[in-house]
Design an enzyme around this catalytic site. Structure first.
Site, PDB file in Angstrom:
ATOM      1  N   GLY A  12       2.571  -1.223 -10.441  1.00  0.00           N
ATOM      2  CA  GLY A  12       1.982  -1.780  -9.082  1.00  0.00           C
ATOM      3  C   GLY A  12       0.589  -1.625  -9.353  1.00  0.00           C
ATOM      4  O   GLY A  12      -0.414  -1.008  -8.712  1.00  0.00           O
ATOM      5  N   ARG A  15      -3.381  -3.735  -7.376  1.00  0.00           N
ATOM      6  CA  ARG A  15      -4.396  -3.359  -6.318  1.00  0.00           C
ATOM      7  C   ARG A  15      -4.293  -1.930  -5.983  1.00  0.00           C
ATOM      8  O   ARG A  15      -3.564  -1.006  -6.477  1.00  0.00           O
ATOM      9  CB  ARG A  15      -4.001  -4.222  -5.019  1.00  0.00           C
ATOM     10  CG  ARG A  15      -2.870  -3.899  -4.396  1.00  0.00           C
ATOM     11  CD  ARG A  15      -2.686  -4.889  -3.328  1.00  0.00           C
ATOM     12  NE  ARG A  15      -0.998  -4.901  -2.805  1.00  0.00           N
ATOM     13  CZ  ARG A  15      -0.590  -4.268  -1.714  1.00  0.00           C
ATOM     14  NH1 ARG A  15      -1.279  -3.514  -1.082  1.00  0.00           N
ATOM     15  NH2 ARG A  15       0.899  -4.609  -1.699  1.00  0.00           N
ATOM     16  N   GLY A  54     -15.796  -3.207 -22.612  1.00  0.00           N
ATOM     17  CA  GLY A  54     -15.200  -2.183 -23.528  1.00  0.00           C
ATOM     18  C   GLY A  54     -13.780  -1.853 -22.853  1.00  0.00           C
ATOM     19  O   GLY A  54     -13.294  -0.560 -23.256  1.00  0.00           O
ATOM     20  N   ASN A  90       3.486   4.557 -10.031  1.00  0.00           N
ATOM     21  CA  ASN A  90       2.604   4.087  -8.807  1.00  0.00           C
ATOM     22  C   ASN A  90       3.254   3.521  -7.726  1.00  0.00           C
ATOM     23  O   ASN A  90       2.937   3.592  -6.391  1.00  0.00           O
ATOM     24  CB  ASN A  90       1.314   3.820  -9.220  1.00  0.00           C
ATOM     25  CG  ASN A  90       0.475   3.106  -8.108  1.00  0.00           C
ATOM     26  OD1 ASN A  90      -0.014   4.132  -7.227  1.00  0.00           O
ATOM     27  ND2 ASN A  90       0.306   2.022  -7.961  1.00  0.00           N
ATOM     28  N   TYR A 159       9.956   6.328   4.237  1.00  0.00           N
ATOM     29  CA  TYR A 159       8.897   6.551   3.142  1.00  0.00           C
ATOM     30  C   TYR A 159       8.752   8.109   2.863  1.00  0.00           C
ATOM     31  O   TYR A 159       8.745   8.437   1.495  1.00  0.00           O
ATOM     32  CB  TYR A 159       7.505   6.002   3.671  1.00  0.00           C
ATOM     33  CG  TYR A 159       6.232   6.196   2.775  1.00  0.00           C
ATOM     34  CD1 TYR A 159       5.886   5.400   1.879  1.00  0.00           C
ATOM     35  CD2 TYR A 159       5.397   7.460   2.966  1.00  0.00           C
ATOM     36  CE1 TYR A 159       4.784   5.623   1.030  1.00  0.00           C
ATOM     37  CE2 TYR A 159       4.282   7.734   2.188  1.00  0.00           C
ATOM     38  CZ  TYR A 159       4.175   6.813   1.018  1.00  0.00           C
ATOM     39  OH  TYR A 159       3.057   6.939   0.126  1.00  0.00           O
ATOM     40  N   LYS A 163       9.774   9.714  -0.761  1.00  0.00           N
ATOM     41  CA  LYS A 163       8.703  10.630  -1.587  1.00  0.00           C
ATOM     42  C   LYS A 163       9.399  12.010  -2.086  1.00  0.00           C
ATOM     43  O   LYS A 163       8.954  12.597  -2.956  1.00  0.00           O
ATOM     44  CB  LYS A 163       7.311  10.765  -0.771  1.00  0.00           C
ATOM     45  CG  LYS A 163       6.643   9.150  -0.972  1.00  0.00           C
ATOM     46  CD  LYS A 163       6.322   8.600  -2.417  1.00  0.00           C
ATOM     47  CE  LYS A 163       5.337   7.559  -2.219  1.00  0.00           C
ATOM     48  NZ  LYS A 163       5.174   7.094  -3.761  1.00  0.00           N
TER      49      LYS A 163
HETATM   50  P1  NAP Z   1      -0.804  -0.261  -1.978  1.00  0.00           P
HETATM   51  O1  NAP Z   1      -2.118  -0.717  -1.703  1.00  0.00           O
HETATM   52  O2  NAP Z   1       0.019  -0.618  -1.024  1.00  0.00           O
HETATM   53  O3  NAP Z   1      -0.350  -0.809  -3.440  1.00  0.00           O
HETATM   54  C1  NAP Z   1       1.178  -0.662  -3.771  1.00  0.00           C
HETATM   55  C2  NAP Z   1       1.261  -1.262  -5.190  1.00  0.00           C
HETATM   56  O4  NAP Z   1       2.626  -1.278  -5.314  1.00  0.00           O
HETATM   57  C3  NAP Z   1       0.864  -2.931  -5.045  1.00  0.00           C
HETATM   58  O5  NAP Z   1       0.121  -3.142  -6.248  1.00  0.00           O
HETATM   59  C4  NAP Z   1       2.228  -3.502  -4.996  1.00  0.00           C
HETATM   60  O6  NAP Z   1       2.450  -4.908  -5.563  1.00  0.00           O
HETATM   61  C5  NAP Z   1       2.973  -2.581  -5.903  1.00  0.00           C
HETATM   62  N1  NAP Z   1       4.411  -2.873  -5.540  1.00  0.00           N
HETATM   63  C6  NAP Z   1       5.280  -2.451  -4.368  1.00  0.00           C
HETATM   64  N2  NAP Z   1       6.519  -2.932  -4.752  1.00  0.00           N
HETATM   65  C7  NAP Z   1       6.638  -3.073  -5.906  1.00  0.00           C
HETATM   66  C8  NAP Z   1       7.663  -3.586  -6.910  1.00  0.00           C
HETATM   67  N3  NAP Z   1       8.843  -3.703  -6.543  1.00  0.00           N
HETATM   68  N4  NAP Z   1       7.258  -3.673  -8.204  1.00  0.00           N
HETATM   69  C9  NAP Z   1       6.105  -3.490  -8.835  1.00  0.00           C
HETATM   70  N5  NAP Z   1       4.902  -3.150  -7.804  1.00  0.00           N
HETATM   71  C10 NAP Z   1       5.179  -3.110  -6.619  1.00  0.00           C
HETATM   72  O7  NAP Z   1      -0.647   1.262  -1.912  1.00  0.00           O
HETATM   73  P2  NAP Z   1      -1.627   2.233  -2.423  1.00  0.00           P
HETATM   74  O8  NAP Z   1      -2.293   2.949  -1.458  1.00  0.00           O
HETATM   75  O9  NAP Z   1      -2.528   1.812  -3.706  1.00  0.00           O
HETATM   76  O10 NAP Z   1      -0.554   3.395  -3.213  1.00  0.00           O
HETATM   77  C11 NAP Z   1      -0.487   3.621  -4.467  1.00  0.00           C
HETATM   78  C12 NAP Z   1       0.577   4.978  -4.473  1.00  0.00           C
HETATM   79  O11 NAP Z   1       0.065   6.054  -3.940  1.00  0.00           O
HETATM   80  C13 NAP Z   1       1.977   4.662  -3.923  1.00  0.00           C
HETATM   81  O12 NAP Z   1       2.987   5.370  -4.576  1.00  0.00           O
HETATM   82  C14 NAP Z   1       1.793   5.358  -2.407  1.00  0.00           C
HETATM   83  O13 NAP Z   1       2.916   5.770  -1.814  1.00  0.00           O
HETATM   84  C15 NAP Z   1       1.033   6.416  -2.911  1.00  0.00           C
HETATM   85  N6  NAP Z   1       0.123   7.171  -1.924  1.00  0.00           N
HETATM   86  C16 NAP Z   1      -0.870   6.666  -0.961  1.00  0.00           C
HETATM   87  C17 NAP Z   1      -1.746   7.080  -0.205  1.00  0.00           C
HETATM   88  C18 NAP Z   1      -2.838   6.511   0.464  1.00  0.00           C
HETATM   89  O14 NAP Z   1      -3.273   7.071   1.274  1.00  0.00           O
HETATM   90  N7  NAP Z   1      -2.984   5.249   0.120  1.00  0.00           N
HETATM   91  C19 NAP Z   1      -1.386   8.382   0.156  1.00  0.00           C
HETATM   92  C20 NAP Z   1      -0.309   9.167  -0.510  1.00  0.00           C
HETATM   93  C21 NAP Z   1       0.410   8.456  -1.434  1.00  0.00           C
HETATM   94  P3  NAP Z   1       2.236  -6.196  -4.152  1.00  0.00           P
HETATM   95  O15 NAP Z   1       0.571  -6.529  -4.284  1.00  0.00           O
HETATM   96  O16 NAP Z   1       3.046  -7.173  -5.119  1.00  0.00           O
HETATM   97  O17 NAP Z   1       2.664  -5.939  -3.076  1.00  0.00           O
END
Ligand code: NAP
Length: 235
Positions: A12, A15, A54, A90, A159, A163
Site C-alpha cells: 500500500g 499514498r 538520490g 502497511n 477494523y 488489528k
Molecule cells: P490510506 O491513506 O487509506 O492508505 C491505505 C493504503 O492501503 C492505500 O495505498 C491503499 O491502496 C492500500 N490498500 C488497500 N487495500 C489494499 C490491497 N488489497 N492491496 C494493496 N494495497 C491496498 O491509509 P493510511 O492512513 O495511510 O494507513 C496506513 C496504515 O496505517 C494502515 O494499516 C492503517 O490501518 C494504519 N493506521 C492508520 C492510522 C491513521 O490515523 N491514518 C492510524 C492507525 C493505523 P489504494 O490507493 O489502491 O486504495
C-alpha cells in the site's frame, strides 16, 4: 554486498503512511520496493519519489488480498534481488466507524480481515523462508491503538478486530521466529492525517517514524512487541 543497504518492501505504498514510509526508507539509502494494488497509482507514486534526489525506488504491483498477486511480486523480487530484508505490512482498509459490533455487516468483516489480517499473513508466509535463509529480516505490521485489547472500546468493529488479530499474528510470528534473525513487531503510527485518518493529530512525516524505527532495528532489537514512537504500548 553492502549489508546496510536493505531491500525493503512496503505494501500500500501509493499514498498515505505507506508512501511516506517508502520515502523515509529510501532517504536512509535503502532500496525500496513500493507496492500497490493499482498499477497506475503505484507507477505515479514511484515516479513522484524517484524525482526526489538520490532515491532508489522500484515499483511492483501487489494486491495483498490476492495470493497470485503476492506470488507474482515475490517472483519478481527474488529474480531481481535474490532476497528481501524488510517487509512493511502497511496496506489496510475499512475503518468502519459507521457500524457497531451488534449490527455488523459480515461482508465488511470478511473484507477487513482479508486485507488487514490475511494480507500480512500471506505476505509474511511467502517471504519468511528467504529471510530465514539469509538469517535477517524485519517484519513491521502497521497496527493501531484501536486494535489494543487494553484500550478496546466501541465502534469500528471490523477494523479494530482485524488489528487485534494482526497483533496476534505479530506475537505468533515473533515466537516462531525467535533466534532466526527475523524481528517482528506491531507499530501504532498514532492518529495520522491521511485519507484514512482524515485531519489526523499528526502529519504523516511524524506517523512513519515508528515504522521506520522498527524497519531498521539492530540485530539485538526487540521482537514480538507493540510500539508507539519506539516505546512499548499495551496490547
Ligand atoms: P490510506 O491513506 O487509506 O492508505 C491505505 C493504503 O492501503 C492505500 O495505498 C491503499 O491502496 C492500500 N490498500 C488497500 N487495500 C489494499 C490491497 N488489497 N492491496 C494493496 N494495497 C491496498 O491509509 P493510511 O492512513 O495511510 O494507513 C496506513 C496504515 O496505517 C494502515 O494499516 C492503517 O490501518 C494504519 N493506521 C492508520 C492510522 C491513521 O490515523 N491514518 C492510524 C492507525 C493505523 P489504494 O490507493 O489502491 O486504495
Amino acid at each position: 554486498m553492502n549489508l546496510e543497504k536493505r531491500i525493503c518492501l512496503v505494501s500500500g505504498g501509493n499514498r498515505g503512511i505507506g508512501f511516506e514510509t517508502c520515502h523515509h526508507l529510501a532517504q536512509l539509502g535503502h532500496i525500496v520496493i513500493l507496492t500497490a494494488r493499482n498499477l497506475t497509482k503505484g507507477k505515479i507514486a514511484a515516479k513522484q519519489l524517484r524525482e526526489k534526489k538520490g532515491i532508489d525506488i522500484i515499483f511492483y504491483q501487489m494486491d495483498v488480498s490476492n495470493q497470485d498477486s503476492i506470488d507474482d511480486a515475490y517472483d519478481k523480487i527474488i529474480q531481481r534481488f535474490g532476497r528481501l530484508d524488510v517487509l512493511v505490512n502497511n496496506a489496510a482498509i475499512l475503518y468502519d466507524t459507521w457500524q457497531t459490533v451488534i449490527d455488523t455487516d459480515f461482508e465488511i468483516v470478511n473484507q477487513a480481515l482479508g486485507t488487514n489480517l490475511l494480507g500480512p499473513w500471506r505476505i509474511s508466509k511467502k517471504f519468511i523462508p528467504i529471510m530465514k535463509k539469509n538469517r535477517y529480516g524485519r517484519i513491521v505490521n502497521v497496527s493501531s491503538s484501536v486494535g489494543s485489547l487494553h484500550f478496546m472500546g466501541k465502534g469500528a468493529p471490523a477494523y479494530s478486530i482485524s488489528k487485534t488479530a494482526l497483533n496476534a499474528l505479530t506475537r505468533k510470528l515473533a515466537a516462531e521466529l525467535l533466534g532466526t534473525g527475523i524481528l517482528v513487531n506491531s507499530i501504532d503510527p498514532g492518529w495520522v492525517a491521511t485519507d484514512m485518518g482524515g485531519r489526523g493529530e499528526r502529519p504523516v512525516e511524524e506517523g512513519v517514524k515508528g515504522i521506520v524505527w522498527a524497519s531498521t532495528l539492530p540485530d539485538d532489537g526487540p521482537t514480538g512487541g507493540f510500539f508507539f514512537e519506539g516505546k512499548p504500548v499495551e496490547w
